[in-house]
Scaffold this active site. Structure first.
Site, PDB file in Angstrom:
ATOM      1  CE1 TYR A   1      -3.282  -2.751   1.145  1.00 26.40           C
ATOM      2  CE2 TYR A   1      -4.827  -1.059   1.392  1.00 26.40           C
ATOM      3  CZ  TYR A   1      -4.110  -2.326   1.067  1.00 26.40           C
ATOM      4  OH  TYR A   1      -5.273  -3.421   1.414  1.00 26.40           O
TER       5      TYR A   1
ATOM      6  CB  THR B   1     -19.510 -11.159   4.365  1.00 23.84           C
ATOM      7  OG1 THR B   1     -19.297  -9.468   4.426  1.00 23.84           O
ATOM      8  CG2 THR B   1     -20.278 -11.133   3.782  1.00 23.84           C
TER       9      THR B   1
ATOM     10  CG  ASP C   1      15.374 -39.229 -13.441  1.00 24.64           C
ATOM     11  OD1 ASP C   1      14.474 -39.379 -14.304  1.00 24.64           O
ATOM     12  OD2 ASP C   1      15.668 -37.926 -13.586  1.00 24.64           O
TER      13      ASP C   1
HETATM   14  C1  SPV Z   1      14.348 -33.812 -12.858  1.00 26.67           C
HETATM   15  O1  SPV Z   1      14.286 -33.443 -12.308  1.00 26.67           O
HETATM   16  O2  SPV Z   1      14.559 -34.316 -13.021  1.00 26.67           O
HETATM   17  C2  SPV Z   1      15.376 -33.577 -13.340  1.00 26.67           C
HETATM   18  C3  SPV Z   1      16.618 -32.262 -12.870  1.00 26.67           C
HETATM   19  O3  SPV Z   1      15.971 -33.114 -14.753  1.00 26.67           O
HETATM   20  S1  SPV Z   1      17.541 -32.392 -12.254  1.00 26.67           S
HETATM   21  O4  SPV Z   1      17.755 -33.865 -11.768  1.00 26.67           O
HETATM   22  O5  SPV Z   1      19.008 -31.728 -12.287  1.00 26.67           O
HETATM   23  O6  SPV Z   1      19.032 -33.259 -14.146  1.00 26.67           O
HETATM   24 MG    MG Z   2      15.129 -34.867 -15.257  1.00 24.68          MG
END
Ligand code: SPV
Ligand code: MG
Length: 431
Positions: free
Chosen positions: A75, A122, A204
């Site tokens: 503000y 309200t 992964d």
């Molecule tokens: C993931 O989070 O899966 C990524 C980023 O691809 S890293 O793990 O840093 O490659």
């Molecule tokens: Mg990744």
């Protein structure tokens, strides 16, 4: 005549707002502040209608004498300019993170003898329903999808946090902190291949298939509204990637990031410790171009991730790729590094920005975690992704609890560090 000021950041006027206007009218000339888009998004209120439309809406309310734009969430701008005799607000801000704003405004008006009036909020079934409907609207694919581009145009740096389930999505959605008198929150969610796979107990390596990854997106979109950046790994075969683009768009995802690797993908944080093959510029460019051709909306973004620094191919290679991928249609560039220091990332950003001022740059500071968002923004970074910190904080906590229950043959010893049962059952919103 005295003046009474109140600030709105709503897209729908309900009886609560009319009540405040009524109270303002009793005190003097009614001035409404329309919280600007840029300020609204920091305030956990992403608008569903434009600033112009909100101005028009507020001007049309009976009893309103003037409408001004309020740019500062705290503000300062309007109060210093207008010096209203009264500032009115619903009393829902006297506690919680918004209390910091309440106290700040109270001090501001006191300086010149003004008064802050907290009007009983309200909160009936009708108002609750309107609030909920507004939130639900933001969750719809067509609103969510375009939100990342809107954020990029409104905020110096978009902060994305990893989510891999409904619950982690809720944490990213709802966590708001007050710090130095300002409210802050995450802007977007990153659906990390690493964390999505890890949550499923899988490596992964693009093993978790797209159908399963989409299921994760579904779980998250059901309970959140924030925009989603999807980790698309290599994007797979170009012939498959075009279908992935369509599916992601349909689900309301804002962006996919694909990396310039081929063959068996391993997580980048392994670097050159494992065998990973980089795709050629031509191969990656063809995939980007095919994805751009397949997409149906203007909102969706395909961001090209460059692995040259991870795979130690040098800065020149990274820059050449960045420019080539932009020429192929990429809407953004993600540059990755696993160095502890951010130097090579900053060098890349500075050199890329010397030739390209527009294309958004994305970084994932998991290893180079000393750098702040502000420093990254100063080097032209637009999106910062906290890619795995929720998973990495939850895992040790769960493991320690499991070990201690085995150790003590009961749960009493771990109880102090657990969330209260009452809190966990009220964590989830009821419709
Ligand atoms: C993931 O989070 O899966 C990524 C980023 O691809 S890293 O793990 O840093 O490659
Ligand atoms: Mg990744």
């Amino acid at each position: 005549m005295k003046t009474a000021y109140t600030c709105f950041c709503t897209d729908v006027i309900h009886e609560g707002h009319l009540n405040i206007i009524n109270e303002a009218k009793k005190r003097g000339r009614v001035i409404i502040g329309c919280l600007s888009d840029a300020a609204s998004i920091r305030y956990n209120k992403f608008p569903t209608i434009s600033q112009e439309e909100r101005l028009k809406l507020y001007r049309s309310i009976e009893g309103v004498d003037e409408v001004v734009i309020q740019n500062d969430m705290l503000y300062d701008d309007v109060i210093k300019l207008i010096k209203p005799d009264y500032v009115l607000h619903g009393d829902n801000w006297v506690d919680g993170p918004e209390k910091a704003i309440h106290d700040h405004v109270e001090n501001l008006v006191k300086e010149y003898g003004g008064e802050l009036v907290d009007i009983p909020y309200t909160y009936n079934e009708k108002v609750k329903k309107i609030d909920m409907q507004l939130r639900e609207k933001l969750a719809m694919p067509e609103y969510r999808r375009k939100r990342l581009r809107q954020l990029l145009s409104l905020t110096p740096i978009v902060k994305a946090m990893e989510a891999h389930s409904g619950l982690t999505g809720l944490i990213v959605e709802k966590t708001v902190v007050e710090h130095d008198g300002r409210l802050d929150q995450f802007d977007a969610m990153w659906i990390s291949s690493l964390c999505d796979s890890t949550a499923k107990g899988k490596p992964d390596i693009e093993l978790v298939d797209m159908t399963s990854r989409f299921r994760t997106i579904d779980d998250i979109t059901e309970v959140t509204t924030k925009p989603i950046i999807f980790d698309g790994d290599t994007g797979g075969l170009t012939e498959h990637f075009v279908y992935t683009v369509r599916s992601l768009e349909k689900m309301g995802v804002s962006a996919v990031i694909i990396e310039d690797k081929k063959g068996l993908k391993k997580n980048s944080l392994f670097g050159t410790e494992v065998k990973q093959t980089q795709a050629t510029i031509e191969e990656m460019s063809a995939k980007i171009a095919a994805g751009k051709k397949a997409q149906l909306t203007d909102d969706f973004m395909i961001i090209a991730r460059i692995e040259s620094l991870i795979l130690e191919q040098g800065m020149e290679d990274a820059l050449a790729r960045a420019h080539a991928f932009v020429a192929a249609g990429a809407d953004g560039i993600m540059i990755h590094s696993r160095k502890k220091e951010p130097d090579e990332i900053l060098e890349f950003c500075d050199k890329f920005r010397a030739d390209n001022k527009e294309t958004p740059i994305v970084v994932v500071p998991s290893s180079f975690n000393v750098i702040t968002e502000e420093e990254l923004a100063a080097h032209g970074v637009n999106i910062v992704i906290y890619a795995n910190q929720l998973t990495r904080s939850a895992f040790p906590a769960m493991q320690k609890t499991a070990e201690d229950i085995l150790r003590y043959h009961r749960a009493k010893e771990v109880d102090d560090r657990l969330m209260k049962i009452k809190d966990i059952i009220t964590l989830i919103d009821e419709l």
